[in-house]
Design an enzyme around this catalytic site. Structure first.
Site: not given
Length: 404
Positions: A137, A208
């Protein structure tokens, strides 16, 4: 030989697929399953969301095209019924078709991504403009900063909002400060959009489920946008890509397939600086954004029936910088306010909204501003439904605020 433990990334798709419930091994497990059920039988408030009938989605072309925020061309055009991830895909496709500076990239997006938002884009526009990145990322956002600084329009996807933290240094120290530190040179990375799926899905657990939007609202120089529906996703994403400021675009992943409505076929642009009054009212104002708007809508319907009240519902849409004028005008009219969001209460978006209302509309308030938000804890899989706001919690907040 020891069994190799699968990585969290490798388990992402598996975790988010629907699964049949496991057969309980004993009577105690059966009792636990009933105890922690998301919706008890014949529950009056905490039932499942009726997306097909909810009033905050446009179920007819007439309803969609009546939106005054649409351009004249869009209002005179056609609509089609699509879900939220398809709306995102259409926005990206239009941006790629109409501006050669637009690039779309991220982890696995060349194949459609985990949620299929980028399906078929690489085949149509080539892998020079739609391409996969390594599992980094920090690296993909760093690349996006450089591309934007060189005049491109990069749309970078973080696979899950939970994975954005390695890139937080790039976002906070480079993306947000680039224009400021460049002074009068005119250099900036304003053409950058960072997309990410966020929020609860019912079985996401620790990695998540997170809604980290409040972290970005503490960073001057960014816009932070969260759509609630397919129409909003398409119009706000197209505006974000066209915007000269860097934009964090957070997509509630539980709505990708659940939220379906009539969406204009042609491109259209919705304002990034305006909240939307979804339902007018005179007794109380509820301010929210993203998925909790559906919870608020259900709670409002029950409360208005039970208490004979009339409640206004506002979608912030852009939570930074947020539309203070619309919110304050509403609260000055109703005298009462509740802020609802899925992310944790402590130092959340609701804290800023509540503080602003107290500062700017204190003399018009008939009750303290109330917040209904996620509890200040990590999201354990078994207890996810108890952590985020449900209809009952919003309903109780309405009753307490009206009775104050």
């Amino acid at each position: 030989m020891a069994t190799k433990t699968p990585s969290m990334r490798a388990m992402s798709r598996y975790l988010l697929r629907p699964h049949a419930p496991l057969r309980p091994r004993c009577q105690y497990q059966t009792q636990c399953k009933q105890q922690y059920s998301a919706a008890a039988a014949a529950a009056r408030l905490n039932g499942s969301v009726e997306y097909d009938t909810t009033s905050i989605l446009h179920h007819t072309s007439k309803s969609t095209l009546a939106n005054p925020e649409l351009s004249a061309e869009a209002r005179n055009g056609q609509t089609k019924r699509i879900n939220l991830y398809t709306a995102v895909n259409e926005a990206l496709k239009h941006a790629l078709q109409t501006d050669e500076r637009v690039l779309v990239f991220g982890e696995d997006i060349q194949f459609g991504g985990v949620f299929r938002c980028t399906m078929n884009l690489a085949a149509e526009f080539g892998t020079d403009r739609v391409f996969n990145t390594p599992l980094s990322e920090q690296g993909l956002v760093g690349f996006a900063v450089g591309a934007a600084a060189e005049g491109m329009k990069p749309v970078a996807e973080i696979q899950f909002a939970d994975y954005v933290f390695p890139a937080f240094d790039q976002i906070h120290n480079e993306v947000a400060k680039y224009r400021y530190r460049s002074g009068s040179t005119g250099a900036n990375c304003g053409g950058l959009v960072i997309r990410m799926p966020s929020g609860s899905v019912g079985h996401g657990a620790l990695y998540h489920t997170q809604s980290p939007e409040a972290l970005f609202t503490h960073t001057p120089g960014l816009r932070v946008v969260i759509p609630r529906s397919p129409v909003q996703a398409k119009g706000l994403l197209l505006s974000a890509i066209r915007c000269n400021d860097p934009v964090i675009f957070m997509e509630p992943k539980i709505l990708y397939r659940a939220a379906v409505e009539q969406v204009p076929v042609d491109a259209f642009y919705l304002p990034l600086d305006k909240a939307e009054v979804l339902k007018p009212g005179k007794d109380l104002t509820i301010i929210s954004y993203g998925t909790p708007l559906y919870t608020c809508s259900a709670a409002i319907a029950a409360a208005e029936k039970d208490f004979g009240c009339n409640i206004e519902l506002i979608d912030l849409r852009t939570i930074y910088p947020w539309d203070r004028e619309t919110v304050l005008n509403s609260v000055k009219k109703t005298g009462r306010a509740i802020v609802v969001h899925e992310s944790m209460m402590n130092a959340g978006v609701g804290a800023e909204v509540a503080a602003t209302i107290q500062e700017k509309a204190f003399l018009r308030l008939e009750a303290p501003v109330k917040r209904v938000a996620g509890w200040a804890t990590h999201t354990g899989l078994m207890f996810e439904q108890f952590i985020i706001p449900d209809v009952t919690r919003v309903y109780d907040a309405i009753k307490q605020t009206l009775d104050y």
